[in-house]
Motif scaffolding. Structure first.
Motif, PDB file in Angstrom:
ATOM      1  N   UNK A 110       0.848  -1.173   0.000  1.00  0.00           N
ATOM      2  CA  UNK A 110       0.000   0.000   0.000  1.00  0.00           C
ATOM      3  C   UNK A 110       0.896   1.240   0.000  1.00  0.00           C
ATOM      4  N   UNK A 111       0.453   2.289  -0.676  1.00  0.00           N
ATOM      5  CA  UNK A 111       1.273   3.501  -0.769  1.00  0.00           C
ATOM      6  C   UNK A 111       1.604   4.061   0.606  1.00  0.00           C
ATOM      7  N   UNK A 112       0.703   3.913   1.550  1.00  0.00           N
ATOM      8  CA  UNK A 112       0.880   4.511   2.867  1.00  0.00           C
ATOM      9  C   UNK A 112       2.014   3.895   3.676  1.00  0.00           C
ATOM     10  N   UNK A 113       2.472   2.709   3.284  1.00  0.00           N
ATOM     11  CA  UNK A 113       3.522   2.038   4.061  1.00  0.00           C
ATOM     12  C   UNK A 113       4.815   1.841   3.271  1.00  0.00           C
ATOM     13  N   UNK A 114       4.821   2.219   2.008  1.00  0.00           N
ATOM     14  CA  UNK A 114       6.022   2.051   1.185  1.00  0.00           C
ATOM     15  C   UNK A 114       7.196   2.800   1.804  1.00  0.00           C
ATOM     16  N   UNK A 115       8.324   2.123   1.871  1.00  0.00           N
ATOM     17  CA  UNK A 115       9.518   2.728   2.432  1.00  0.00           C
ATOM     18  C   UNK A 115       9.634   2.604   3.935  1.00  0.00           C
ATOM     19  N   UNK A 116       8.561   2.178   4.595  1.00  0.00           N
ATOM     20  CA  UNK A 116       8.580   2.034   6.059  1.00  0.00           C
ATOM     21  C   UNK A 116       8.398   0.582   6.488  1.00  0.00           C
ATOM     22  N   UNK A 117       7.574  -0.157   5.763  1.00  0.00           N
ATOM     23  CA  UNK A 117       7.282  -1.545   6.103  1.00  0.00           C
ATOM     24  C   UNK A 117       7.972  -2.472   5.105  1.00  0.00           C
ATOM     25  N   UNK A 118       8.389  -3.640   5.589  1.00  0.00           N
ATOM     26  CA  UNK A 118       9.009  -4.644   4.726  1.00  0.00           C
ATOM     27  C   UNK A 118       8.423  -6.010   5.033  1.00  0.00           C
ATOM     28  N   UNK A 119       7.928  -6.672   4.003  1.00  0.00           N
ATOM     29  CA  UNK A 119       7.403  -8.023   4.161  1.00  0.00           C
ATOM     30  C   UNK A 119       8.462  -9.027   3.707  1.00  0.00           C
ATOM     31  N   UNK A 120       8.482 -10.164   4.366  1.00  0.00           N
ATOM     32  CA  UNK A 120       9.347 -11.260   3.960  1.00  0.00           C
ATOM     33  C   UNK A 120       8.672 -12.565   4.347  1.00  0.00           C
ATOM     34  N   UNK A 121       9.147 -13.659   3.773  1.00  0.00           N
ATOM     35  CA  UNK A 121       8.561 -14.940   4.126  1.00  0.00           C
ATOM     36  C   UNK A 121       9.628 -16.026   4.114  1.00  0.00           C
ATOM     37  N   UNK A 122       9.395 -17.005   4.965  1.00  0.00           N
ATOM     38  CA  UNK A 122      10.246 -18.187   5.046  1.00  0.00           C
ATOM     39  C   UNK A 122       9.367 -19.362   4.643  1.00  0.00           C
ATOM     40  N   UNK A 123       9.500 -19.794   3.402  1.00  0.00           N
ATOM     41  CA  UNK A 123       8.618 -20.846   2.899  1.00  0.00           C
ATOM     42  C   UNK A 123       8.810 -22.167   3.637  1.00  0.00           C
ATOM     43  N   UNK A 124      10.013 -22.425   4.095  1.00  0.00           N
ATOM     44  CA  UNK A 124      10.278 -23.675   4.808  1.00  0.00           C
ATOM     45  C   UNK A 124       9.540 -23.710   6.142  1.00  0.00           C
ATOM     46  N   UNK A 125       9.282 -22.534   6.703  1.00  0.00           N
ATOM     47  CA  UNK A 125       8.598 -22.444   7.995  1.00  0.00           C
ATOM     48  C   UNK A 125       7.140 -22.028   7.852  1.00  0.00           C
ATOM     49  N   UNK A 126       6.675 -21.847   6.615  1.00  0.00           N
ATOM     50  CA  UNK A 126       5.293 -21.390   6.390  1.00  0.00           C
ATOM     51  C   UNK A 126       5.003 -20.110   7.168  1.00  0.00           C
ATOM     52  N   UNK A 127       5.966 -19.218   7.181  1.00  0.00           N
ATOM     53  CA  UNK A 127       5.872 -18.020   8.006  1.00  0.00           C
ATOM     54  C   UNK A 127       6.097 -16.764   7.170  1.00  0.00           C
ATOM     55  N   UNK A 128       5.307 -15.749   7.467  1.00  0.00           N
ATOM     56  CA  UNK A 128       5.477 -14.440   6.848  1.00  0.00           C
ATOM     57  C   UNK A 128       5.732 -13.418   7.948  1.00  0.00           C
ATOM     58  N   UNK A 129       6.579 -12.460   7.641  1.00  0.00           N
ATOM     59  CA  UNK A 129       6.965 -11.436   8.612  1.00  0.00           C
ATOM     60  C   UNK A 129       6.608 -10.049   8.059  1.00  0.00           C
ATOM     61  N   UNK A 130       6.379  -9.122   8.994  1.00  0.00           N
ATOM     62  CA  UNK A 130       6.176  -7.734   8.617  1.00  0.00           C
ATOM     63  C   UNK A 130       7.021  -6.865   9.543  1.00  0.00           C
TER      64      UNK A 130
END
Length: 122
Positions: A60-80
């Motif tokens: 979303x434009x409101x969070x660009x540059x401040x928030x970062x998403x990532x995921x670990x597929x081996x752990x079925x986990x997503x981070x913010x």
């Protein structure tokens, strides 16, 4: 049965950081897109960011540059990772995932977590 469990919410001062996690568990064959949405009091649930299984992101434009998403597929986990938080980021944050279960029928379904509260004080 598939469950999404979030963690990492809390109270933080403006300018601070928080890291949310969401782990999918249960009868999982594969996970396609994962993402985060948020809902402030009296408002609709809005997209924050999504990430595909291949790593393509949509912020979303409101969070660009401040928030970062990532995921670990081996752990079925997503981070913010949320940095430079603002009072307007205050909301319940929900994890979302498109999951193909091992159970019958083997169709991809959309799942939601229970939500975690993020409060940013000014």
């Amino acid at each position: 049965q598939v469950q999404l469990v979030e963690s990492g919410g809390g109270l933080v001062q403006a300018g601070g950081s928080l890291r949310l996690s969401c782990t999918a568990s249960g009868s999982i064959f594969s996970i396609n897109a994962m993402g985060w949405y948020r809902q402030a009091p009296g408002k609709q649930r809005d997209l924050v960011v999504t990430i595909s299984s291949g790593g393509t992101t949509n912020y979303a434009d409101s969070v660009k540059g401040r928030f970062t998403i990532s995921r670990d597929n081996a752990k079925n986990t997503v981070y913010l990772q949320m940095n430079s938080l603002k009072p307007e980021d205050t909301a319940v944050y929900y994890c979302n995932a498109d999951v193909r279960p091992t159970s019958w029928p083997p169709y991809t379904r959309n799942y939601w977590g229970q939500g975690t509260q993020v409060t940013v004080s000014s």
